[in-house]
Design a protein around this motif. Structure first.
Motif, short mmCIF file in Angstrom:
data_model
loop_
_atom_site.label_atom_id
_atom_site.label_comp_id
_atom_site.label_asym_id
_atom_site.label_seq_id
_atom_site.Cartn_x
_atom_site.Cartn_y
_atom_site.Cartn_z
N VAL A 75 64.98 78.14 -7.99
CA VAL A 75 63.95 79.19 -8.13
C VAL A 75 63.28 79.55 -6.80
O VAL A 75 62.07 79.67 -6.70
CB VAL A 75 62.87 78.83 -9.19
N SER A 76 64.12 79.70 -5.75
CA SER A 76 63.56 80.01 -4.44
C SER A 76 63.56 81.51 -4.13
O SER A 76 62.68 81.99 -3.42
CB SER A 76 64.36 79.30 -3.35
N SER A 77 64.54 82.22 -4.60
CA SER A 77 64.71 83.65 -4.33
C SER A 77 64.86 83.97 -2.84
O SER A 77 64.48 85.05 -2.40
CB SER A 77 63.58 84.48 -4.96
N SER A 118 59.04 81.35 -11.71
CA SER A 118 58.60 81.32 -10.31
C SER A 118 59.74 81.52 -9.35
O SER A 118 59.70 81.02 -8.24
CB SER A 118 57.91 80.01 -9.95
N CYS A 119 60.78 82.23 -9.79
CA CYS A 119 61.90 82.45 -8.88
C CYS A 119 61.58 83.62 -7.95
O CYS A 119 61.55 83.46 -6.75
CB CYS A 119 63.18 82.71 -9.65
N GLY A 120 61.33 84.78 -8.52
CA GLY A 120 60.93 85.89 -7.67
C GLY A 120 62.04 86.81 -7.26
O GLY A 120 61.81 87.75 -6.50
N HIS A 166 54.10 80.42 -6.10
CA HIS A 166 55.28 80.19 -5.27
C HIS A 166 56.37 81.11 -5.72
O HIS A 166 57.54 80.80 -5.62
CB HIS A 166 55.74 78.73 -5.43
N THR A 167 55.97 82.25 -6.29
CA THR A 167 56.97 83.11 -6.90
C THR A 167 57.66 83.96 -5.84
O THR A 167 58.88 84.09 -5.85
CB THR A 167 56.31 83.98 -7.99
N ASN A 227 59.99 76.79 -2.28
CA ASN A 227 60.72 77.59 -3.27
C ASN A 227 59.99 78.89 -3.54
O ASN A 227 59.79 79.28 -4.69
CB ASN A 227 60.93 76.79 -4.56
N VAL A 228 59.58 79.55 -2.48
CA VAL A 228 58.81 80.77 -2.61
C VAL A 228 59.72 82.00 -2.52
O VAL A 228 59.86 82.75 -3.47
CB VAL A 228 57.71 80.84 -1.52
N GLY A 229 60.32 82.18 -1.35
CA GLY A 229 61.20 83.32 -1.20
C GLY A 229 60.67 84.41 -0.29
O GLY A 229 61.32 85.43 -0.10
K LIG Z 1 60.18 81.60 -5.72
#
Ligand SMILES: [K+]
Ligand SMILES: [K+]
Lengths: 498, 498
Positions: free
Chosen positions: B51-53, B210-212, B334-335, B437-439
């Motif tokens: 879920v990092s994007s 929270s992937c984004g 952290h999306t 794991n923000v992106g």
């Molecule tokens: K994310």
């Protein structure tokens, strides 16, 4: 008299800074053509007192007298001197206490009265003056242990004093001898019109106090080929900083082999009762040595492998490169003398240097045994402060992040126009360098301007010299904050990262 | 069967990543003209699963089927789903245990035998599967408390499942409704040839997990004026991430007001026995809410005051700017959806975002009371690992510094040639963004090239897309490391900073 040790330290460094500022400003600089601004005098004074060696003006503008004043400031601001002085101060309290109690006993005054009037110097007002110290404050009569404590502390002060004198005398002697023997080094000084003896004393005091000011504009870059001089300075850097606790312990041990057995034994085996920040238990002292050399080795290997063929080191032979790399690795914690322009070294090393500058001097790998010892120290420290204060304190890194953000705000205009000089990495290097009281700086280079400005001239002062006054004031605060960091190493306890 | 929970998690995410890679690569991309490299497929799969994007290719190259596969990957990788699954897994062990014990009692089998064969599911193999769980393993018979524990856990799983279903259904419904009503948003999708329903499901799952990832190239930048859509997504971001523990607790409490009094009471008052990472004690839950909104407020104020008149936000009215700033502030933890190009925002905000991305989701101000509670948790976690492993682990920040240094090494050529794109800040943003794991990414801009390259074309993928394969592999490791960070939050205990 119950003084908060933090305020005591703060008052000492602040008054010393202002005195230094006032004296430096009152003296004539070397040339009448250029006169630094008041803020730059103050910045320099703070930088000397907090042994940071950050600079906003070139060093060669200072006259010989000003250099001597700076030598005194650096000496008085050095951690070993300050901690010795506070130890002596505490010891004189012990003396008074023992004397009063002695009289009390001999003249048969009622015990109750005595005990209420004079307690053993309590831990509250000396704690953290480099000192973590436990006494049972309800006892009223000095016992043998008290007298032993007193004489041990007196011996400790004497050992530190001797250590200071020996290292300084040897340092000055070696540097003078080197200058007398090696003409290439003395030639540089003659050309710059710097006095040999002042240079020797200035450099020795600066190096041992971990300040890192050098009276040449180019810092040690101009001596990068004088491997002998670097070899003389390397032990002084280590003896005055990261290796001090281990060397102090070793000195006490050697002394105990010859005489004063009882006191040295007491000193060596009761480090937590003595609570002198720079006297660590055996295991910690030895692991400290390993850690220090481990960090040096990592930096040395990386520096040599990345910079071996760099422009900076052209003209140096392999031996000089090796010595120079070692010197640089030793200096990143926390003396900050340099033989290369920090801004031109590889970014990977720069990041490594930032980490090294951030780590406090006695950072050590210490295998976990039962997890009791360090929690005990923390507990003692924590007890001192009220819960409210405790809850409001942030961790060191949070404060540093806030300072970086504030500097980004004060310099935001320049960050847009001049992004290669004013980038976040350079600001982080400057802030962490000030916090670690190191003095490394990427400086400012006209070559890096994206929109070249014809009137730009390269100067030999730190990056902060190009900052706005607000930025400089922020950096002054960071230097104080860094010098007093021992009072907030346990900040941020009220924050839970999950 | 005693499995190390860390290895279990690692195996789950690795196998999911490889499956995702294999499926994604097997499917046809949208256009036959451009085919991503294998490493980019793998990177995308890892990025979805953790879920990092983070992205190394543009999103619009993926066909509808590939988007559906990514939706499944994001759903299966989301922390709430994973922790629910592991809770269910642990619960089925409880069931077995209770069943066996029940039979044992009814058929009068010797107690000794039973107890040696079947113990209550011990804490060792489920600890840290989002779970800190204590049982007295020497008891051999289930008691009332065991049954209550079992039914409470079963209820907890059901509550989480309900929570998942409700938020997803509502999310998809609201997004679909918005697209049906607001033509400016649906117009964008039509132009891009994206299916409405796929977009709704993809965005909802991605936001809640929270992937984004957003299926448009420009992420949410293209919807920056669609304040309604942003307002629909903001609660989903919060419900699926930072506010999940508080909302879960609230849901249980509301449920308890209506029925299942015994189980909900047990759940609410025995959080440490239950040991579900996302169910926190009352005080912690409420302080978490304050902290989350405090952080949002700081970012929001700073974003709006610094970026109000920036080029990025030209054309937006005040209301849209406020909503956009709020959306951005919520997404930094952290999306990682964004309505502006991260590389053009002020450096001060970027540094603040780095701090926010670094802080784990449940970072909370928690006033110190007696200092016992958190040390207890730490103690439990510490006990699990051997001393040797414990001593060798570094702290999170040390690992991150090492990763940054390694990336500086792999990209050192580009850092010299292209210093405005390849600078340390951008690398730090990328690494911390992957770790958290923000992106967020600063991307790569041809305009920033110091020596312009005629063939350069601006693309809508992350900065990592321009890195070497070694750099991308490092970032894949960082994403895994970040996703599994709950297992090393107490690393570096053997290092003493003094
Ligand atoms: K994310
Ligand atoms: K220094």
């Amino acid at each position: 008299l119950h003084l908060n040790p933090f305020l005591l330290y703060l008052a000492y460094f602040t008054s010393l800074s202002f005195t230094g500022f006032w004296v430096l400003r009152g003296l004539k600089p070397r040339t009448s053509s250029f006169r630094p601004k008041d803020i730059d005098f103050f910045f320099t004074s703070v930088s000397a007192v907090t042994v940071s060696s950050m600079s906003t003006v070139e060093m060669e503008i200072f006259s010989n007298t000003q250099l001597i004043v700076m030598t005194i400031l650096m000496f008085l601001g050095g951690e070993i001197f300050v901690s010795m002085a506070s130890l002596h101060f505490r010891n004189s309290k012990w003396k008074k206490f023992l004397k009063i109690q002695d009289e009390a006993v001999s003249s048969n005054i009622e015990l109750g009265m005595v005990s209420s009037n004079s307690k053993p110097p309590s831990s509250e007002n000396i704690l953290d003056l480099g000192i973590l110290f436990h006494t049972q404050s309800d006892k009223s009569l000095p016992n043998n242990n008290d007298f032993l404590m007193y004489s041990s502390l007196r011996l400790l002060v004497l050992v530190i004093l001797g250590y200071l004198i020996v290292v300084h005398v040897l340092g000055v002697a070696f540097v003078s001898l080197y200058l007398a023997l090696v003409s290439s080094a003395s030639h540089v000084l003659k050309n710059k019109g710097l006095k040999m003896f002042t240079f020797s004393v200035f450099t020795t005091v600066s190096t041992f106090a971990s300040c890192g000011f050098v009276s040449t504009n180019e810092n040690m870059i101009v001596f990068s080929k004088n491997s002998g001089l670097l070899m003389i300075l390397i032990p002084q850097v280590l003896l005055g900083n990261t290796l001090f606790p281990s060397c102090l312990r070793f000195s006490i041990w050697v002394l105990g082999k010859m005489f004063k057995k009882e006191e040295t034994n007491y000193l060596l085996s009761n480090t937590s009762e003595i609570g002198y920040l720079h006297l660590l238990p055996t295991q910690h002292s030895s692991f400290l040595v390993f850690t220090v050399f481990g960090f040096i080795l990592v930096q040395w290997v990386m520096f040599c492998s990345m910079e071996w063929n760099s422009e900076q080191l052209i003209g140096l032979n392999s031996y000089q490169k090796l010595v120079g790399g070692f010197f640089e690795s030793v200096n990143s914690r926390h003396t900050g003398e340099t033989i290369v322009d920090i801004s031109t070294i590889s970014q990977a090393i720069l990041v490594l240097f930032v980490v090294m500058m951030y780590l406090p001097p006695y950072t050590s790998f210490l295998p976990i045994k039962d997890g009791e010892r360090d929690s005990q120290v923390l507990f003692v420290r924590r007890k001192r402060r009220g819960k409210i204060v405790e809850n409001l304190l942030f961790s060191q890194l949070s404060y540093l992040a806030i300072f970086v953000i504030l500097v980004c705000l004060t310099e935001r205009g320049k960050m847009k126009e001049d992004p290669l000089n004013f980038n976040v990495l350079n600001i982080v290097v400057e802030v962490i360098s000030a916090y670690g009281n190191v003095g490394f700086t990427t400086g400012y280079s006209c070559k890096r301007q994206v929109n070249p400005d014809g009137s730009c001239q390269d100067k030999f002062f730190g990056f902060a010299g190009k900052w706005s006054n607000e930025g400089k004031i922020l950096l002054i605060i960071v230097m104080f904050f860094g010098r007093l960091k021992q009072f907030n190493m346990d900040g941020g306890k009220a924050w839970k990262l999950l």
